[in-house]
Design a protein around this motif. Sequence first.
Motif, short mmCIF file in Angstrom:
data_model
loop_
_atom_site.label_atom_id
_atom_site.label_comp_id
_atom_site.label_asym_id
_atom_site.label_seq_id
_atom_site.Cartn_x
_atom_site.Cartn_y
_atom_site.Cartn_z
N ILE A 122 -31.77 36.18 54.23
CA ILE A 122 -32.67 36.37 55.37
C ILE A 122 -33.88 37.15 54.89
O ILE A 122 -33.76 38.16 54.19
CB ILE A 122 -31.95 37.12 56.50
CG1 ILE A 122 -30.85 36.23 57.11
CG2 ILE A 122 -32.94 37.56 57.58
CD1 ILE A 122 -29.92 36.95 58.04
N ILE B 69 -24.69 38.52 54.06
CA ILE B 69 -25.96 37.81 53.86
C ILE B 69 -27.03 38.84 53.48
O ILE B 69 -27.28 39.77 54.26
CB ILE B 69 -26.38 37.05 55.13
CG1 ILE B 69 -25.27 36.09 55.58
CG2 ILE B 69 -27.69 36.31 54.90
CD1 ILE B 69 -24.96 34.99 54.59
N ILE C 264 -34.25 32.31 57.44
CA ILE C 264 -33.14 32.31 56.49
C ILE C 264 -33.39 31.17 55.52
O ILE C 264 -33.68 30.04 55.93
CB ILE C 264 -31.76 32.21 57.18
CG1 ILE C 264 -30.65 32.26 56.11
CG2 ILE C 264 -31.65 30.99 58.08
CD1 ILE C 264 -29.27 32.58 56.67
N VAL D 217 -24.01 38.87 60.09
CA VAL D 217 -24.79 39.03 58.85
C VAL D 217 -24.06 39.97 57.90
O VAL D 217 -23.91 39.69 56.70
CB VAL D 217 -26.21 39.56 59.16
CG1 VAL D 217 -26.90 40.04 57.87
CG2 VAL D 217 -27.04 38.48 59.83
N ASN E 224 -26.31 28.52 59.43
CA ASN E 224 -27.14 29.67 59.06
C ASN E 224 -28.07 30.11 60.18
O ASN E 224 -28.46 31.28 60.26
CB ASN E 224 -27.98 29.33 57.82
CG ASN E 224 -27.14 29.29 56.56
OD1 ASN E 224 -26.02 29.81 56.53
ND2 ASN E 224 -27.66 28.66 55.52
N TYR F 121 -27.35 33.20 62.48
CA TYR F 121 -27.59 34.59 62.09
C TYR F 121 -28.87 35.15 62.73
O TYR F 121 -29.09 36.35 62.70
CB TYR F 121 -27.73 34.71 60.57
CG TYR F 121 -26.47 34.38 59.80
CD1 TYR F 121 -25.31 35.13 59.97
CD2 TYR F 121 -26.45 33.32 58.89
CE1 TYR F 121 -24.16 34.83 59.26
CE2 TYR F 121 -25.30 33.01 58.18
CZ TYR F 121 -24.16 33.77 58.36
OH TYR F 121 -23.02 33.46 57.65
#
Length: 262
Positions: A54, A76, A89, A71, A174, A177
């Motif tokens: 991210i 991440i 992201i 996250v 994804n 997130y």
Amino acid sequence: MSVSRVKDLRLPLMNLIRLKGTPILEQLHLEERLLRTSSDNWCIVNDGTNVPTIVMGMSGKPSQLLEVRPVMEDRIPVIKRFTGGGTVIVDKSTLFVSLICNKDDVPNVQPYPRSVMAWSGSLYGEVFKGINGFQLRENDYVFGDRKFGGNAQSIIKNRWIHHTSFLWDYDVRNMAYLKLPSRVPQYRLERDHTEFVCRMKNYIERLDFVEKTVKAVGNQFTLKQVNLEDIDSYAKGGYLKTTRLLTMEELEEAMAGTIQNA
């Protein structure tokens, strides 16, 4: 001397760096270094980044922009970059193009965000020529009303950077997130992430995009390929590095703030 050679001599020089799978944190550190310590123009093309990451703008707040708990649970990485703009992201299916320019080498472009955006829109208009629906809409590149390219900028005294992440493809998981930001483009119309973005691969081949982008830049600059290991000879001197990876403590603090405000 050929006409094409004469034309080349009239164009400003731009150094070209082509990367593949370089970690986005490393790429951003490189860009910030070149913006602040080099006096040259640069085009950096990175074909994907190695792991999902991210990336937030310099003023972004994790508690407002991220679903912090997942996250953290999925580990991440979260980066705060040196430019403004929104939160994305990125992963191996994201293509990156960054343009660092001296304002005197693009005299028709004023060193202001709207002017730089308009110039970039014209440049990518060459890349996507013949593809129906391409346009610069507010600060995004779109096909129709669906975004596939997000931009961010930093403008300093005599130089500026305009960098873009292009969604050649993306993993729907994804997108979970990311929260819906409080400030969104008007054309988004409160659509969620998956209804707002589209996949560039449905419109253009990956290699074709890269080659057309390099060609479009080459129509305005004389390109010189530079290897990453030679960067030290171009970028000299110190600078304050502001792009950084957020710590686990910062994310925990953001999550605590989210719980308190719930």
